[in-house]
Design an enzyme around this catalytic site. Structure first.
Site, PDB file in Angstrom:
ATOM      1  N   HIS A   1     -57.873  25.900  -2.363  1.00 53.69           N
ATOM      2  CA  HIS A   1     -57.644  25.927  -3.816  1.00 53.69           C
ATOM      3  C   HIS A   1     -57.604  24.513  -4.409  1.00 53.69           C
ATOM      4  CE1 HIS A   1     -53.218  26.328  -2.379  1.00 53.69           C
ATOM      5  NE2 HIS A   1     -53.519  25.050  -2.511  1.00 53.69           N
TER       6      HIS A   1
ATOM      7  N   HIS B   1     -47.239  24.120  -6.427  1.00 51.85           N
ATOM      8  CA  HIS B   1     -47.205  22.710  -6.012  1.00 51.85           C
ATOM      9  C   HIS B   1     -46.232  21.940  -6.899  1.00 51.85           C
ATOM     10  CE1 HIS B   1     -51.042  24.352  -4.589  1.00 51.85           C
ATOM     11  NE2 HIS B   1     -51.066  23.407  -3.671  1.00 51.85           N
TER      12      HIS B   1
ATOM     13  N   HIS C   1     -56.114  19.410   5.826  1.00 54.49           N
ATOM     14  CA  HIS C   1     -56.075  18.320   4.847  1.00 54.49           C
ATOM     15  C   HIS C   1     -54.711  17.644   4.826  1.00 54.49           C
ATOM     16  CE1 HIS C   1     -54.554  21.632   2.287  1.00 54.49           C
ATOM     17  NE2 HIS C   1     -54.335  20.830   1.270  1.00 54.49           N
TER      18      HIS C   1
ATOM     19  N   GLU D   1     -50.487  24.972   4.703  1.00 54.71           N
ATOM     20  CA  GLU D   1     -50.817  26.026   3.728  1.00 54.71           C
ATOM     21  C   GLU D   1     -51.455  27.241   4.402  1.00 54.71           C
ATOM     22  OE1 GLU D   1     -51.518  23.552  -0.443  1.00 54.71           O
ATOM     23  OE2 GLU D   1     -53.266  24.217   0.651  1.00 54.71           O
TER      24      GLU D   1
HETATM   25  C1  DHB Z   1     -55.492  18.920  -3.179  1.00 56.94           C
HETATM   26  C2  DHB Z   1     -54.379  19.652  -3.611  1.00 56.94           C
HETATM   27  C3  DHB Z   1     -54.095  20.863  -3.016  1.00 56.94           C
HETATM   28  O1  DHB Z   1     -53.054  21.617  -3.429  1.00 56.94           O
HETATM   29  C4  DHB Z   1     -54.854  21.356  -1.977  1.00 56.94           C
HETATM   30  O2  DHB Z   1     -54.485  22.512  -1.426  1.00 56.94           O
HETATM   31  C5  DHB Z   1     -55.959  20.642  -1.547  1.00 56.94           C
HETATM   32  C6  DHB Z   1     -56.274  19.421  -2.157  1.00 56.94           C
HETATM   33  C7  DHB Z   1     -55.831  17.624  -3.834  1.00 56.94           C
HETATM   34  O3  DHB Z   1     -55.040  17.175  -4.669  1.00 56.94           O
HETATM   35  O4  DHB Z   1     -56.901  17.085  -3.534  1.00 56.94           O
HETATM   36 FE    FE Z   2     -52.571  23.171  -2.145  1.00 60.34          FE
END
Ligand code: DHB
Ligand code: FE
Length: 279
Positions: free
Chosen positions: A12, A59, A193, A240
């Site tokens: 997302h 978030h 990530h 996540e």
């Molecule tokens: C980013 C933010 C998110 O919540 C995520 O799941 C993936 C990437 C970002 O800020 O790049």
């Molecule tokens: Fe996220």
């Protein structure tokens, strides 16, 4: 009787929403990322559910450090898009499914999962970006949505095992609802990530692929992955992905993978997407 007929997972990433909002999806950078959703957009048109049970994380938008529910269920009539610092995204307000949501809350809480009931809430990119990926830019979302926020922002998040078991309780609840509804469940977030610190930008393709493979074939093994492995292998925000196990638990034993897309990078993350139909 209501039934869960399919599940979908997708990252997302907020800039993905920005690319859609500003019509950048056809640029050289974004084209390959969005190409993998062409199948999905047609599939959801052909298989439009009455309700999407949408597992995502907030978030630090609706909830801040004052209160962070581990599991919440949106029981309200509607959920407007949140302002995450640049104004609210230009997307429709989400229409809820309060009767089904209250029923699920009752059943799942009786099954000893202590959900927080949420009647008013704004929804951030965690919920709205997946809707945009699947539905594009409609004036109204084409079905109702039950938001199901999970805490994966502040330690300790719930374990994958707990999430998987919760998914099973959600399936049981939906199947007891006395209205003929087609329900889909989505698990959002991921894949590997890390957004901060010395390992920012971490992407682990092998681990992601193995997670995608086992989502269909061996979810019990995925449910045994401890927090530390998510963090080590998939980065601090890779946690996540426990939310995908809520989706998988709710689909039952027999599923067929009908679509998969994996693209690196989207912003500084790995974008993963899968569609599973129950059999
Ligand atoms: C980013 C933010 C998110 O919540 C995520 O799941 C993936 C990437 C970002 O800020 O790049
Ligand atoms: Fe996220």
């Amino acid at each position: 009787m209501a039934r869960i007929t399919a599940g979908a997972t997708m990252s997302h990433v907020p800039v993905v929403g920005r690319a859609i909002d500003t019509d950048q999806t056809g640029t050289d950078y974004w084209k390959p990322a969005f190409a993998g959703f062409e199948f999905s957009k047609q599939w959801i048109k052909d298989n439009l559910p009455d309700v999407i049970f949408l597992v995502y994380n907030d978030h630090a938008t609706a909830f801040d450090m004052k209160i962070i529910p581990t599991f919440g269920i949106g029981c309200g009539e509607e959920f407007p898009p949140a302002d995450e610092g640049y104004g609210p995204r230009p997307v429709p307000t989400v229409k809820g499914a309060p009767d089904l949501a209250w029923h699920i809350a009752q059943s799942v809480i009786e099954d000893e999962f202590d959900l927080t009931i949420i009647n008013e809430m704004k929804v951030d990119h965690g919920l709205t970006v997946p809707l945009s990926l699947m539905f594009g830019k409609p004036t109204e979302w084409p079905c109702r949505v039950i938001p199901f926020p999970v805490n994966v922002v502040l330690y300790p998040p719930p374990s994958g095992k707990r999430c998987y078991a919760l998914g099973k309780a959600i399936r049981k609840a939906v199947e007891k609802f006395d209205e003929d509804l087609n329900v889909h469940i989505w698990g959002t977030g991921g894949m590997s990530h890390q957004l901060q610190g010395p390992r920012a930008g971490l992407i682990n393709r092998e681990w992601d692929k193995s997670f995608l493979d086992r989502l269909t074939s061996d979810p019990d093994a995925l449910a045994r992955i401890p927090h530390i492995e998510y963090v080590r292998e998939a980065g601090s925000e890779g946690i996540e992905m426990v939310m995908w196990l809520i989706m998988r638990g709710a689909l039952g034993d027999k599923v067929e993978e009908v679509h998969r897309h994996y693209h690196v990078p989207a912003s500084n993350t790995a974008l993963g997407h899968i569609i599973l139909e129950t059999r």
